[in-house]
Motif scaffolding. Structure first.
Motif, PDB file in Angstrom:
ATOM      1  N   ILE A  28       0.844  -1.194   0.000  1.00  0.00           N
ATOM      2  CA  ILE A  28       0.000   0.000   0.000  1.00  0.00           C
ATOM      3  C   ILE A  28       0.880   1.245   0.000  1.00  0.00           C
ATOM      4  CG2 ILE A  28      -1.940  -1.090   1.170  1.00  0.00           C
ATOM      5  CD1 ILE A  28      -1.020   0.262   3.749  1.00  0.00           C
ATOM      6  N   ASP A  29       0.283   2.332  -0.430  1.00  0.00           N
ATOM      7  CA  ASP A  29       0.971   3.622  -0.433  1.00  0.00           C
ATOM      8  C   ASP A  29       0.878   4.179   0.986  1.00  0.00           C
ATOM      9  OD1 ASP A  29       1.852   6.200  -0.688  1.00  0.00           O
ATOM     10  OD2 ASP A  29       0.608   6.674  -2.432  1.00  0.00           O
ATOM     11  N   GLN A  30       1.977   4.130   1.703  1.00  0.00           N
ATOM     12  CA  GLN A  30       2.002   4.544   3.103  1.00  0.00           C
ATOM     13  C   GLN A  30       1.532   5.981   3.278  1.00  0.00           C
ATOM     14  OE1 GLN A  30       5.855   4.289   4.931  1.00  0.00           O
ATOM     15  NE2 GLN A  30       5.106   4.786   6.935  1.00  0.00           N
ATOM     16  N   ALA A  31       1.986   6.881   2.451  1.00  0.00           N
ATOM     17  CA  ALA A  31       1.614   8.296   2.575  1.00  0.00           C
ATOM     18  C   ALA A  31       0.119   8.474   2.394  1.00  0.00           C
ATOM     19  CB  ALA A  31       2.383   9.132   1.555  1.00  0.00           C
ATOM     20  N   GLN A  32      -0.439   7.753   1.445  1.00  0.00           N
ATOM     21  CA  GLN A  32      -1.882   7.872   1.178  1.00  0.00           C
ATOM     22  C   GLN A  32      -2.685   7.382   2.391  1.00  0.00           C
ATOM     23  OE1 GLN A  32      -3.194   5.498  -2.145  1.00  0.00           O
ATOM     24  NE2 GLN A  32      -4.928   6.816  -2.550  1.00  0.00           N
ATOM     25  N   ILE A  33      -2.300   6.247   2.937  1.00  0.00           N
ATOM     26  CA  ILE A  33      -3.008   5.705   4.107  1.00  0.00           C
ATOM     27  C   ILE A  33      -2.838   6.637   5.306  1.00  0.00           C
ATOM     28  CG2 ILE A  33      -3.048   3.811   5.794  1.00  0.00           C
ATOM     29  CD1 ILE A  33      -4.383   3.041   3.218  1.00  0.00           C
ATOM     30  N   LEU A  34      -1.625   7.106   5.533  1.00  0.00           N
ATOM     31  CA  LEU A  34      -1.391   7.998   6.671  1.00  0.00           C
ATOM     32  C   LEU A  34      -2.155   9.304   6.527  1.00  0.00           C
ATOM     33  CD1 LEU A  34       2.408   7.404   7.382  1.00  0.00           C
ATOM     34  CD2 LEU A  34       0.437   6.574   8.689  1.00  0.00           C
ATOM     35  N   ASP A  35      -2.262   9.825   5.299  1.00  0.00           N
ATOM     36  CA  ASP A  35      -3.064  11.038   5.074  1.00  0.00           C
ATOM     37  C   ASP A  35      -4.522  10.798   5.440  1.00  0.00           C
ATOM     38  OD1 ASP A  35      -0.870  12.467   4.219  1.00  0.00           O
ATOM     39  OD2 ASP A  35      -1.318  12.235   2.067  1.00  0.00           O
ATOM     40  N   LEU A  36      -5.044   9.648   5.041  1.00  0.00           N
ATOM     41  CA  LEU A  36      -6.441   9.326   5.373  1.00  0.00           C
ATOM     42  C   LEU A  36      -6.626   9.143   6.878  1.00  0.00           C
ATOM     43  CD1 LEU A  36      -7.364   6.928   2.432  1.00  0.00           C
ATOM     44  CD2 LEU A  36      -8.241   9.231   2.836  1.00  0.00           C
ATOM     45  N   LYS A 132     -14.649   0.594  14.693  1.00  0.00           N
ATOM     46  CA  LYS A 132     -14.161   0.300  13.343  1.00  0.00           C
ATOM     47  C   LYS A 132     -12.932   1.155  13.034  1.00  0.00           C
ATOM     48  CE  LYS A 132     -18.566  -1.079  11.294  1.00  0.00           C
ATOM     49  NZ  LYS A 132     -19.605  -0.698  10.321  1.00  0.00           N
ATOM     50  N   VAL A 133     -13.021   2.424  13.405  1.00  0.00           N
ATOM     51  CA  VAL A 133     -11.891   3.327  13.159  1.00  0.00           C
ATOM     52  C   VAL A 133     -10.668   2.835  13.922  1.00  0.00           C
ATOM     53  CG1 VAL A 133     -11.014   5.661  13.585  1.00  0.00           C
ATOM     54  CG2 VAL A 133     -13.301   5.350  12.639  1.00  0.00           C
ATOM     55  N   LEU A 134     -10.864   2.506  15.183  1.00  0.00           N
ATOM     56  CA  LEU A 134      -9.754   2.040  16.008  1.00  0.00           C
ATOM     57  C   LEU A 134      -9.164   0.757  15.433  1.00  0.00           C
ATOM     58  CD1 LEU A 134      -8.062   2.474  18.517  1.00  0.00           C
ATOM     59  CD2 LEU A 134      -9.786   1.243  19.829  1.00  0.00           C
ATOM     60  N   GLU A 135     -10.007  -0.156  14.986  1.00  0.00           N
ATOM     61  CA  GLU A 135      -9.526  -1.404  14.406  1.00  0.00           C
ATOM     62  C   GLU A 135      -8.733  -1.129  13.134  1.00  0.00           C
ATOM     63  OE1 GLU A 135      -9.532  -4.338  15.758  1.00  0.00           O
ATOM     64  OE2 GLU A 135      -8.519  -5.232  14.070  1.00  0.00           O
ATOM     65  N   THR A 136      -9.216  -0.206  12.314  1.00  0.00           N
ATOM     66  CA  THR A 136      -8.506   0.160  11.081  1.00  0.00           C
ATOM     67  C   THR A 136      -7.145   0.763  11.411  1.00  0.00           C
ATOM     68  OG1 THR A 136     -10.597   0.545   9.953  1.00  0.00           O
ATOM     69  CG2 THR A 136      -8.643   1.534   8.983  1.00  0.00           C
ATOM     70  N   VAL A 137      -7.119   1.638  12.396  1.00  0.00           N
ATOM     71  CA  VAL A 137      -5.853   2.259  12.802  1.00  0.00           C
ATOM     72  C   VAL A 137      -4.900   1.194  13.333  1.00  0.00           C
ATOM     73  CG1 VAL A 137      -4.795   3.849  14.462  1.00  0.00           C
ATOM     74  CG2 VAL A 137      -6.855   4.535  13.229  1.00  0.00           C
ATOM     75  N   GLY A 140      -3.538  -0.816  10.462  1.00  0.00           N
ATOM     76  CA  GLY A 140      -2.561  -0.009   9.729  1.00  0.00           C
ATOM     77  C   GLY A 140      -1.235   0.043  10.463  1.00  0.00           C
ATOM     78  N   ARG A 141      -1.282   0.244  11.758  1.00  0.00           N
ATOM     79  CA  ARG A 141      -0.055   0.299  12.551  1.00  0.00           C
ATOM     80  C   ARG A 141       0.643  -1.051  12.552  1.00  0.00           C
ATOM     81  NH1 ARG A 141      -0.313   2.446  18.143  1.00  0.00           N
ATOM     82  NH2 ARG A 141       1.894   2.683  17.807  1.00  0.00           N
TER      83      ARG A 141
END
Length: 148
Positions: A28-36, A132-137, A140-141
């Motif tokens: 994945i594009d790290q910058a794109q995910i981190l921006d989101l 859901k947000v916490l799980e996504t974060v 990602g981490r």
């Protein structure tokens, strides 16, 4: 809620990313995910403020229901006092005031229950959303940490 849209974008990026052969991982594009994720973190306080407004509205509904009930009781008492001199009218007035009081209490209970149910539903949705947000974060981490 805007947070849902961002989560869906993150999911879309992950789902559409190139898979690493012979593994369950994707590139994945790290910058794109981190921006989101940054945008998501920026929007969360707004969603929490909305939930707080809902709680305040619920409280205001309860206060108004209580005031309305007290006003109905006061009107019923005033009506009874005016009819003290006539026995049959007094009897009817007492019955009517009890009916009004019972109706006011029932109405207040229904309004309170409805407000509680509404607030609980909204808070439940917010809780699910935040989970859901916490799980996504977290995912990602984890992926970021695995790449180190």
């Amino acid at each position: 809620m805007e947070c849902y849209k961002i989560i869906e974008q993150i999911q879309e990026i992950i789902n559409s990313s190139s898979k690493i052969p012979f593994s369950n991982k994707v590139v994945i594009d790290q910058a794109q995910i981190l921006d989101l994720i940054d945008e998501l973190l920026r929007l969360l306080p707004d969603d929490l403020k909305k939930a707080q407004r809902i709680i305040e509205e619920r409280q205001q509904i309860l206060i108004e229901a209580q005031k309305e009930g007290e006003m109905i009781i006061k009107e019923a008492k005033n009506h009874i006092e005016k009819m003290v001199n006539q026995e049959e009218i007094i009897k009817l007035a007492k019955e009517k005031s009890e009916q009004i009081l019972s109706y006011a209490k029932q109405t207040a209970r229904e309004i309170r229950a409805g407000a509680n149910d509404y607030a609980d539903e909204v808070l439940s949705q917010l809780e699910q959303h935040l989970e859901k947000v916490l799980e996504t974060v977290r995912k990602g981490r984890e992926e970021l940490n695995q790449k180190r």
